[in-house]
Scaffold this motif. Structure first.
Motif, PDB file in Angstrom:
ATOM      1  N   VAL A  44       0.997  -1.265   0.021  1.00  0.00           N
ATOM      2  CA  VAL A  44      -0.076   0.138  -0.057  1.00  0.00           C
ATOM      3  C   VAL A  44       0.948   1.207  -0.102  1.00  0.00           C
ATOM      4  CG1 VAL A  44      -1.597   1.356   1.309  1.00  0.00           C
ATOM      5  CG2 VAL A  44      -1.833  -1.159   1.122  1.00  0.00           C
ATOM      6  N   ASP A  45       1.916   1.379   0.768  1.00  0.00           N
ATOM      7  CA  ASP A  45       2.627   2.388   0.712  1.00  0.00           C
ATOM      8  C   ASP A  45       3.470   2.643  -0.493  1.00  0.00           C
ATOM      9  OD1 ASP A  45       2.374   2.838   3.318  1.00  0.00           O
ATOM     10  OD2 ASP A  45       4.134   2.076   4.047  1.00  0.00           O
ATOM     11  N   LEU A  46       4.010   1.530  -1.239  1.00  0.00           N
ATOM     12  CA  LEU A  46       4.781   1.636  -2.571  1.00  0.00           C
ATOM     13  C   LEU A  46       3.546   2.107  -3.690  1.00  0.00           C
ATOM     14  CD1 LEU A  46       7.066   1.512  -4.322  1.00  0.00           C
ATOM     15  CD2 LEU A  46       6.492  -0.823  -4.774  1.00  0.00           C
ATOM     16  N   ARG A  47       2.455   1.657  -3.455  1.00  0.00           N
ATOM     17  CA  ARG A  47       1.366   1.984  -4.529  1.00  0.00           C
ATOM     18  C   ARG A  47       1.167   3.496  -4.184  1.00  0.00           C
ATOM     19  NH1 ARG A  47      -3.414  -0.213  -2.876  1.00  0.00           N
ATOM     20  NH2 ARG A  47      -3.894   1.702  -2.100  1.00  0.00           N
ATOM     21  N   ASP A  48       1.048   3.966  -2.893  1.00  0.00           N
ATOM     22  CA  ASP A  48       0.581   5.349  -2.646  1.00  0.00           C
ATOM     23  C   ASP A  48       1.623   6.244  -3.091  1.00  0.00           C
ATOM     24  OD1 ASP A  48      -1.807   4.757  -1.491  1.00  0.00           O
ATOM     25  OD2 ASP A  48      -1.033   4.994   0.611  1.00  0.00           O
ATOM     26  N   LYS A  49       2.902   5.697  -2.856  1.00  0.00           N
ATOM     27  CA  LYS A  49       4.147   6.855  -3.552  1.00  0.00           C
ATOM     28  C   LYS A  49       4.076   6.775  -5.024  1.00  0.00           C
ATOM     29  CE  LYS A  49       7.480   5.788   0.338  1.00  0.00           C
ATOM     30  NZ  LYS A  49       8.450   5.196   0.962  1.00  0.00           N
ATOM     31  N   LEU A  50       3.935   5.653  -5.541  1.00  0.00           N
ATOM     32  CA  LEU A  50       3.837   5.749  -7.188  1.00  0.00           C
ATOM     33  C   LEU A  50       2.731   6.739  -7.743  1.00  0.00           C
ATOM     34  CD1 LEU A  50       4.661   2.016  -7.802  1.00  0.00           C
ATOM     35  CD2 LEU A  50       5.882   3.913  -8.748  1.00  0.00           C
ATOM     36  N   GLU A  51       1.499   6.802  -6.981  1.00  0.00           N
ATOM     37  CA  GLU A  51       0.462   7.387  -7.302  1.00  0.00           C
ATOM     38  C   GLU A  51       0.667   8.827  -7.134  1.00  0.00           C
ATOM     39  OE1 GLU A  51      -3.213   4.336  -6.354  1.00  0.00           O
ATOM     40  OE2 GLU A  51      -2.872   6.067  -4.833  1.00  0.00           O
ATOM     41  N   ASP A  52       1.152   9.332  -5.763  1.00  0.00           N
ATOM     42  CA  ASP A  52       1.748  10.609  -5.378  1.00  0.00           C
ATOM     43  C   ASP A  52       2.648  11.126  -6.700  1.00  0.00           C
ATOM     44  OD1 ASP A  52       0.072  10.518  -3.459  1.00  0.00           O
ATOM     45  OD2 ASP A  52       1.679  10.304  -1.794  1.00  0.00           O
ATOM     46  N   TYR A  53       3.646  10.408  -7.065  1.00  0.00           N
ATOM     47  CA  TYR A  53       4.730  10.582  -7.870  1.00  0.00           C
ATOM     48  C   TYR A  53       3.957  11.040  -9.180  1.00  0.00           C
ATOM     49  CZ  TYR A  53       8.565  10.615 -11.325  1.00  0.00           C
ATOM     50  OH  TYR A  53       9.664  10.710 -12.210  1.00  0.00           O
ATOM     51  N   LEU A  54       3.243  10.212  -9.625  1.00  0.00           N
ATOM     52  CA  LEU A  54       2.575  10.230 -11.187  1.00  0.00           C
ATOM     53  C   LEU A  54       1.694  11.603 -11.096  1.00  0.00           C
ATOM     54  CD1 LEU A  54       2.242   8.698 -13.762  1.00  0.00           C
ATOM     55  CD2 LEU A  54       0.166   7.558 -12.870  1.00  0.00           C
ATOM     56  N   LEU A  55       1.115  11.674  -9.913  1.00  0.00           N
ATOM     57  CA  LEU A  55       0.095  12.873  -9.921  1.00  0.00           C
ATOM     58  C   LEU A  55       0.961  14.284  -9.987  1.00  0.00           C
ATOM     59  CD1 LEU A  55      -2.577  11.411  -7.709  1.00  0.00           C
ATOM     60  CD2 LEU A  55      -2.870  11.924 -10.113  1.00  0.00           C
ATOM     61  N   THR A  56       2.161  14.106  -8.960  1.00  0.00           N
ATOM     62  CA  THR A  56       2.686  15.349  -8.973  1.00  0.00           C
ATOM     63  C   THR A  56       3.729  15.956 -10.237  1.00  0.00           C
ATOM     64  OG1 THR A  56       4.379  14.268  -7.669  1.00  0.00           O
ATOM     65  CG2 THR A  56       2.668  15.585  -6.509  1.00  0.00           C
ATOM     66  N   THR A  57       4.014  14.708 -11.094  1.00  0.00           N
ATOM     67  CA  THR A  57       4.949  15.173 -12.121  1.00  0.00           C
ATOM     68  C   THR A  57       4.255  15.397 -13.464  1.00  0.00           C
ATOM     69  OG1 THR A  57       5.241  12.620 -12.598  1.00  0.00           O
ATOM     70  CG2 THR A  57       6.900  13.995 -10.907  1.00  0.00           C
ATOM     71  N   GLN A  58       2.904  15.242 -13.628  1.00  0.00           N
ATOM     72  CA  GLN A  58       2.097  15.249 -14.632  1.00  0.00           C
ATOM     73  C   GLN A  58       1.522  16.776 -14.895  1.00  0.00           C
ATOM     74  OE1 GLN A  58      -0.875  12.411 -14.702  1.00  0.00           O
ATOM     75  NE2 GLN A  58       0.405  11.043 -15.881  1.00  0.00           N
ATOM     76  N   PRO A  60      -1.205  19.595 -15.163  1.00  0.00           N
ATOM     77  CA  PRO A  60      -2.781  19.507 -14.517  1.00  0.00           C
ATOM     78  C   PRO A  60      -3.723  18.867 -15.206  1.00  0.00           C
ATOM     79  CG  PRO A  60      -1.665  21.857 -14.141  1.00  0.00           C
ATOM     80  CD  PRO A  60      -0.794  20.884 -14.823  1.00  0.00           C
ATOM     81  N   GLU A  61      -4.033  19.089 -16.443  1.00  0.00           N
ATOM     82  CA  GLU A  61      -4.936  18.481 -16.968  1.00  0.00           C
ATOM     83  C   GLU A  61      -4.780  16.842 -17.330  1.00  0.00           C
ATOM     84  OE1 GLU A  61      -1.835  19.807 -20.235  1.00  0.00           O
ATOM     85  OE2 GLU A  61      -2.750  20.708 -18.519  1.00  0.00           O
ATOM     86  N   TYR A  62      -3.496  16.336 -17.326  1.00  0.00           N
ATOM     87  CA  TYR A  62      -3.251  14.918 -17.316  1.00  0.00           C
ATOM     88  C   TYR A  62      -3.379  14.228 -15.918  1.00  0.00           C
ATOM     89  CZ  TYR A  62      -1.564  15.578 -21.968  1.00  0.00           C
ATOM     90  OH  TYR A  62      -1.602  15.928 -23.373  1.00  0.00           O
ATOM     91  N   ALA A  63      -2.863  15.238 -14.639  1.00  0.00           N
ATOM     92  CA  ALA A  63      -3.006  14.813 -13.248  1.00  0.00           C
ATOM     93  C   ALA A  63      -4.599  14.411 -13.045  1.00  0.00           C
ATOM     94  CB  ALA A  63      -2.451  15.514 -12.586  1.00  0.00           C
ATOM     95  N   LYS A  64      -5.329  15.182 -13.549  1.00  0.00           N
ATOM     96  CA  LYS A  64      -6.821  15.293 -13.289  1.00  0.00           C
ATOM     97  C   LYS A  64      -7.329  13.981 -13.985  1.00  0.00           C
ATOM     98  CE  LYS A  64     -11.324  17.549 -13.456  1.00  0.00           C
ATOM     99  NZ  LYS A  64     -12.026  18.606 -13.818  1.00  0.00           N
ATOM    100  N   GLU A  65      -6.976  13.426 -15.166  1.00  0.00           N
ATOM    101  CA  GLU A  65      -7.429  12.176 -15.701  1.00  0.00           C
ATOM    102  C   GLU A  65      -6.951  11.131 -15.135  1.00  0.00           C
ATOM    103  OE1 GLU A  65      -6.611  12.257 -19.638  1.00  0.00           O
ATOM    104  OE2 GLU A  65      -7.463  14.145 -20.277  1.00  0.00           O
ATOM    105  N   THR A  66      -5.668  11.210 -14.562  1.00  0.00           N
ATOM    106  CA  THR A  66      -5.158  10.184 -13.916  1.00  0.00           C
ATOM    107  C   THR A  66      -5.587   9.902 -12.517  1.00  0.00           C
ATOM    108  OG1 THR A  66      -2.649  10.527 -15.090  1.00  0.00           O
ATOM    109  CG2 THR A  66      -2.750   9.212 -12.864  1.00  0.00           C
ATOM    110  N   ALA A  67      -6.115  11.088 -11.704  1.00  0.00           N
ATOM    111  CA  ALA A  67      -6.558  10.826 -10.640  1.00  0.00           C
ATOM    112  C   ALA A  67      -8.132  10.322 -10.561  1.00  0.00           C
ATOM    113  CB  ALA A  67      -6.667  12.375  -9.938  1.00  0.00           C
ATOM    114  N   GLU A  68      -8.668  10.446 -11.591  1.00  0.00           N
ATOM    115  CA  GLU A  68      -9.831  10.221 -11.858  1.00  0.00           C
ATOM    116  C   GLU A  68      -9.885   8.332 -12.063  1.00  0.00           C
ATOM    117  OE1 GLU A  68     -13.148  10.898 -11.549  1.00  0.00           O
ATOM    118  OE2 GLU A  68     -12.344  12.665 -10.859  1.00  0.00           O
TER     119      GLU A  68
END
Length: 90
Positions: A44-58, A60-68
């Protein structure tokens, strides 16, 4: 991520999906030993880190799609988990 980490966004998404499935597998084992609980926490920690990394490096328009996508994936996996529990009770 760390220095020398050259993963594409698609590869990170695949890792996140794989970690959801691995978490589901660990959950289904229903063991209460500390090694299994520790493994689950690490997944869970690794998955959360990957999700955070992905969302913070994209952008904004792509980060919103990724978050969804991540939100939908999490809901789907939780529904599958609940359905398995219901089936086991019947």
């Amino acid at each position: 991520m760390g220095d020398g980490m050259n993963l594409t966004n698609d590869e990170i998404i695949r890792l996140i999906i794989g970690l959801y499935y691995y978490q589901q597998e660990l959950d289904s084992q229903e063991q209460s030993d500390t090694l299994q609980i520790s493994s689950l926490r690490e997944v869970v920690d690794l998955r959360d880190k990957l999700e955070d990394y992905l969302l913070t490096t994209q952008p904004p328009e792509y980060a919103k799609e990724t978050a969804e996508f991540i939100k939908t994936l999490a809901q789907t996996m939780e529904e599958k988990k609940m359905n398995k529990r219901i089936e086991a009770m019947l």
